[in-house]
Design a protein around this motif. Sequence first.
Motif, PDB file in Angstrom:
ATOM      1  N   ALA A   1       3.481   8.929  -1.079  1.00 62.16           N
ATOM      2  CA  ALA A   1       2.415   8.076  -1.610  1.00 62.16           C
ATOM      3  C   ALA A   1       2.855   7.383  -2.892  1.00 62.16           C
ATOM      4  O   ALA A   1       2.629   6.178  -3.077  1.00 62.16           O
ATOM      5  CB  ALA A   1       1.160   8.907  -1.861  1.00 62.16           C
ATOM      6  N   VAL A   2       3.512   8.128  -3.781  1.00 63.37           N
ATOM      7  CA  VAL A   2       3.950   7.557  -5.057  1.00 63.37           C
ATOM      8  C   VAL A   2       5.086   6.555  -4.836  1.00 63.37           C
ATOM      9  O   VAL A   2       5.110   5.476  -5.440  1.00 63.37           O
ATOM     10  CB  VAL A   2       4.372   8.677  -6.023  1.00 63.37           C
ATOM     11  N   ARG A   3       6.030   6.892  -3.956  1.00 61.15           N
ATOM     12  CA  ARG A   3       7.134   5.967  -3.697  1.00 61.15           C
ATOM     13  C   ARG A   3       6.618   4.669  -3.075  1.00 61.15           C
ATOM     14  O   ARG A   3       7.034   3.571  -3.485  1.00 61.15           O
ATOM     15  CB  ARG A   3       8.173   6.612  -2.781  1.00 61.15           C
ATOM     16  N   ASP A   4       5.718   4.766  -2.102  1.00 64.96           N
ATOM     17  CA  ASP A   4       5.173   3.566  -1.468  1.00 64.96           C
ATOM     18  C   ASP A   4       4.415   2.709  -2.481  1.00 64.96           C
ATOM     19  O   ASP A   4       4.535   1.480  -2.496  1.00 64.96           O
ATOM     20  CB  ASP A   4       4.249   3.946  -0.317  1.00 64.96           C
ATOM     21  N   ALA A   5       3.604   3.364  -3.326  1.00 69.76           N
ATOM     22  CA  ALA A   5       2.851   2.621  -4.336  1.00 69.76           C
ATOM     23  C   ALA A   5       3.799   1.952  -5.328  1.00 69.76           C
ATOM     24  O   ALA A   5       3.569   0.812  -5.754  1.00 69.76           O
ATOM     25  CB  ALA A   5       1.887   3.551  -5.064  1.00 69.76           C
ATOM     26  N   ALA A   6       4.876   2.640  -5.692  1.00 72.96           N
ATOM     27  CA  ALA A   6       5.857   2.060  -6.617  1.00 72.96           C
ATOM     28  C   ALA A   6       6.536   0.847  -5.998  1.00 72.96           C
ATOM     29  O   ALA A   6       6.756  -0.175  -6.671  1.00 72.96           O
ATOM     30  CB  ALA A   6       6.895   3.119  -6.997  1.00 72.96           C
ATOM     31  N   GLN A   7       6.868   0.926  -4.718  1.00 77.61           N
ATOM     32  CA  GLN A   7       7.497  -0.207  -4.040  1.00 77.61           C
ATOM     33  C   GLN A   7       6.564  -1.408  -3.991  1.00 77.61           C
ATOM     34  O   GLN A   7       6.980  -2.550  -4.268  1.00 77.61           O
ATOM     35  CB  GLN A   7       7.908   0.214  -2.634  1.00 77.61           C
ATOM     36  N   ARG A   8       5.306  -1.155  -3.680  1.00 78.32           N
ATOM     37  CA  ARG A   8       4.339  -2.258  -3.623  1.00 78.32           C
ATOM     38  C   ARG A   8       4.091  -2.832  -5.011  1.00 78.32           C
ATOM     39  O   ARG A   8       3.932  -4.049  -5.173  1.00 78.32           O
ATOM     40  CB  ARG A   8       3.019  -1.782  -2.997  1.00 78.32           C
ATOM     41  N   LEU A   9       4.061  -1.977  -6.033  1.00 79.72           N
ATOM     42  CA  LEU A   9       3.852  -2.448  -7.406  1.00 79.72           C
ATOM     43  C   LEU A   9       5.003  -3.328  -7.852  1.00 79.72           C
ATOM     44  O   LEU A   9       4.787  -4.391  -8.454  1.00 79.72           O
ATOM     45  CB  LEU A   9       3.698  -1.249  -8.347  1.00 79.72           C
ATOM     46  N   CYS A  10       6.224  -2.926  -7.560  1.00 82.28           N
ATOM     47  CA  CYS A  10       7.389  -3.729  -7.962  1.00 82.28           C
ATOM     48  C   CYS A  10       7.391  -5.080  -7.241  1.00 82.28           C
ATOM     49  O   CYS A  10       7.729  -6.107  -7.828  1.00 82.28           O
ATOM     50  CB  CYS A  10       8.678  -2.966  -7.678  1.00 82.28           C
ATOM     51  N   ALA A  11       7.000  -5.066  -5.966  1.00 73.31           N
ATOM     52  CA  ALA A  11       6.900  -6.326  -5.233  1.00 73.31           C
ATOM     53  C   ALA A  11       5.809  -7.210  -5.837  1.00 73.31           C
ATOM     54  O   ALA A  11       5.974  -8.433  -5.959  1.00 73.31           O
ATOM     55  CB  ALA A  11       6.616  -6.040  -3.763  1.00 73.31           C
ATOM     56  N   HIS A  12       4.692  -6.584  -6.227  1.00 69.30           N
ATOM     57  CA  HIS A  12       3.579  -7.315  -6.835  1.00 69.30           C
ATOM     58  C   HIS A  12       3.995  -7.957  -8.150  1.00 69.30           C
ATOM     59  O   HIS A  12       3.571  -9.075  -8.483  1.00 69.30           O
ATOM     60  CB  HIS A  12       2.409  -6.341  -7.047  1.00 69.30           C
ATOM     61  N   LEU A  13       4.853  -7.268  -8.907  1.00 66.75           N
ATOM     62  CA  LEU A  13       5.313  -7.761 -10.206  1.00 66.75           C
ATOM     63  C   LEU A  13       6.607  -8.557 -10.106  1.00 66.75           C
ATOM     64  O   LEU A  13       7.105  -9.044 -11.133  1.00 66.75           O
ATOM     65  CB  LEU A  13       5.523  -6.574 -11.165  1.00 66.75           C
ATOM     66  N   ASP A  14       7.146  -8.661  -8.896  1.00 70.29           N
ATOM     67  CA  ASP A  14       8.418  -9.345  -8.671  1.00 70.29           C
ATOM     68  C   ASP A  14       9.527  -8.733  -9.527  1.00 70.29           C
ATOM     69  O   ASP A  14      10.301  -9.421 -10.180  1.00 70.29           O
ATOM     70  CB  ASP A  14       8.286 -10.844  -8.968  1.00 70.29           C
ATOM     71  N   ARG A  15       9.556  -7.406  -9.515  1.00 64.71           N
ATOM     72  CA  ARG A  15      10.572  -6.656 -10.235  1.00 64.71           C
ATOM     73  C   ARG A  15      11.266  -5.716  -9.258  1.00 64.71           C
ATOM     74  O   ARG A  15      10.641  -5.192  -8.332  1.00 64.71           O
ATOM     75  CB  ARG A  15       9.945  -5.830 -11.372  1.00 64.71           C
ATOM     76  N   PRO A  16      12.572  -5.486  -9.423  1.00 64.15           N
ATOM     77  CA  PRO A  16      13.263  -4.579  -8.507  1.00 64.15           C
ATOM     78  C   PRO A  16      12.890  -3.122  -8.780  1.00 64.15           C
ATOM     79  O   PRO A  16      12.621  -2.730  -9.919  1.00 64.15           O
ATOM     80  CB  PRO A  16      14.746  -4.825  -8.817  1.00 64.15           C
ATOM     81  N   LEU A  17      12.862  -2.318  -7.730  1.00 66.59           N
ATOM     82  CA  LEU A  17      12.645  -0.884  -7.862  1.00 66.59           C
ATOM     83  C   LEU A  17      14.009  -0.203  -7.915  1.00 66.59           C
ATOM     84  O   LEU A  17      14.816  -0.339  -6.999  1.00 66.59           O
ATOM     85  CB  LEU A  17      11.835  -0.349  -6.674  1.00 66.59           C
ATOM     86  N   LYS A  18      14.276   0.507  -8.986  1.00 62.67           N
ATOM     87  CA  LYS A  18      15.564   1.174  -9.156  1.00 62.67           C
ATOM     88  C   LYS A  18      15.351   2.682  -9.206  1.00 62.67           C
ATOM     89  O   LYS A  18      14.384   3.160  -9.801  1.00 62.67           O
ATOM     90  CB  LYS A  18      16.250   0.717 -10.444  1.00 62.67           C
ATOM     91  N   GLU A  19      16.267   3.400  -8.587  1.00 60.05           N
ATOM     92  CA  GLU A  19      16.207   4.855  -8.639  1.00 60.05           C
ATOM     93  C   GLU A  19      17.140   5.343  -9.738  1.00 60.05           C
ATOM     94  O   GLU A  19      18.334   5.026  -9.744  1.00 60.05           O
ATOM     95  CB  GLU A  19      16.616   5.463  -7.299  1.00 60.05           C
ATOM     96  N   VAL A  20      16.586   6.093 -10.688  1.00 64.17           N
ATOM     97  CA  VAL A  20      17.372   6.643 -11.786  1.00 64.17           C
ATOM     98  C   VAL A  20      17.219   8.155 -11.785  1.00 64.17           C
ATOM     99  O   VAL A  20      16.227   8.693 -11.300  1.00 64.17           O
ATOM    100  CB  VAL A  20      16.941   6.067 -13.150  1.00 64.17           C
TER     101      VAL A  20
END
Length: 241
Positions: A7-26
């Motif tokens: 749930a958190v990963r999916d929400a993070a992916q959608r949020l980054c797409a919404h903000l036009d920012r890449p999702l990076k794993e650190v």
Amino acid sequence: DPAVAAAVRDAAQRLCAHLDRPLKEVSVPEHFPLAKQVWLGMFVEGAHEVMIRRNSSLTGQRGHFLSGAIDTFGSAKAVRAGELSVTTKLTVLMAEHLHRTTNGRFYARAQNQIRAIQAAYDRAFEHEVDVLIMPTIPYRATELPRARSGEDAAATASLASLVHTALGMVDNTAAFDGTGHPALSIPVPLSASCPGDPALAHLPIGMQLVARHNSERVLLAVAAACEQMLKAEACVNSNNP
């Protein structure tokens, strides 16, 4: 809980797409269990000193003090300490034991160690990320300890189960109480790819956002964008049952 992680990963992916920012794993290897262990070294004696010895007031701290609340807590503690939670009583006993036998040595060591933990999170922000995202609690809410008929649950449940229930939920949050990084939690929906146990579907899932020091404006801006995105998704879903 795989459903919480999804749930958190999916929400993070959608949020980054919404903000036009890449999702990076650190990766922050110090995050668990080391950061929680260091925080615990600070918390036990620190909480006892502030909350119990000084009735929730600090020395050397500027700002507005709630003198009425401090006095009320101190008066109530004197006559109703038996009503404190089991975990609070355990913390008091541990803190007093450490104070008497170690002269505050472990508290001092924890304070020294937390700077290395803080630096580890600061290095994660060097990967050109605005916020760190993770589950607020790594699992859904658990059942309260069950009581035997006619008895108090807190009195009949094992001490280990009570401590685990109380402290197990801070695995992802405790570290930032120590490092001082600003953080907040936003409720997110289940992921369609991993819905988990249907019996737990009604329980909330939190997504924690953590920002750099002195970056509260960035944190709140990302959180506001996330709320707008989730509201828009909820409207679409309500119109398409």
